[in-house]
Design an enzyme around this catalytic site. Sequence first.
Site, PDB file in Angstrom:
ATOM      1  N   TYR A 243       0.866  -1.185   0.000  1.00  0.00           N
ATOM      2  CA  TYR A 243       0.000   0.000   0.000  1.00  0.00           C
ATOM      3  C   TYR A 243       0.900   1.232   0.000  1.00  0.00           C
ATOM      4  CZ  TYR A 243       0.403  -0.604   5.163  1.00  0.00           C
ATOM      5  OH  TYR A 243       0.843  -0.806   6.438  1.00  0.00           O
ATOM      6  N   HIS A 291       6.631  -0.506   1.142  1.00  0.00           N
ATOM      7  CA  HIS A 291       6.104   0.483   0.196  1.00  0.00           C
ATOM      8  C   HIS A 291       6.937   0.519  -1.089  1.00  0.00           C
ATOM      9  CE1 HIS A 291       3.642   1.634   3.491  1.00  0.00           C
ATOM     10  NE2 HIS A 291       4.689   1.967   4.233  1.00  0.00           N
TER      11      HIS A 291
END
Length: 315
Positions: A243, A291
Amino acid sequence: MKLRMKVLFALLCVTGIGVILNGRVLRGLAEYALPEDTSPCTKRLSEDDRRLMHCFNKSVEPFLSANYSLPEDAFNWWKRLQVEQRSFRAYTETVDRLFEIIPPSPGLTEPSPDCCRTCAVVGNSVNLNGSHYGPDIDSHDIVIRMNHGHTKGYEADVGTRTTHHVMYPESAVDLDITTHLVLVPFKILDLEWLMKALTTGFYGKSYAPVKSNITANRELVMVVNPAFMRWVHDSWLMKKGQYPSTGFMVLILALRICDEVHVFGYGADKDGNWSHYWEKLKNKKFKTGIHPGTHEYGIIRKLAEQQKLKFYEGC
Ligand code: C5P
């Protein structure tokens, strides 16, 4: 003679059909070419431009408000981020209780219509050290910091003002009464934490220690919409990484609420790690965690090239 006439007739037919067809083809081409040749628009959109336009779509609310209903599919995406076991109903009930103690609407959702709202978005990169960006950062209407980003002892490089501080429970810090607390929630527990940390105290457990009380002005609290987080992951990052990083979400949020966005403190160190300006990195294998840091950085640079924001690369 009869045969010659037939051949001549056949030739005439073929030529005639050819002329008609050719005319049609030419006319067709001319019709096709016409809009291009006469169009006042000289700029052709590249695939990147098209993607950017799609990304600037304003249909997803950036913040939760009392009368907003999160779509259930967005909840299902969100609940997988940090393995939320509870139901959609548990989520809606928690949000209803939350809005009994924080303002029902966030108050800052779009760029201001009649003045140029300029924003400084300050990430936590080590590249701020020695940058002398402090006065520049402080000169903006809105100064957004995040997580453990702090100013004391680093004023010359990072400035002193903070109008908005973005955090989640595991990265929370106390704020002064003029600063907006902006919660990025990753689970229902985070919403409960916010309610309790602002009132009676939170004594639950998360994957890391969390503050049981937080000093902040309740009237200035804002909560990022899980559907917005999903939209950033889908539309901006094309679902890369688990995410988006907090920093990337904040930057996209700033593009939404500011007229002009100035970006400071983004970029890994020379070994590819997300080192902070206030500490020596302990875990040199961290890189950019879960990430898609390199991808996010590439998008920031592209936005800067296209003059959608101003990017300060630091030292
Ligand atoms: O490390 P932390 O998550 O607190 O940093 C806030 C944000 O700043 C990150 O989510 C990331 O987007 C950005 N950052 C960066 N380069 C670094 C450190 C942080 O781009 N070296």
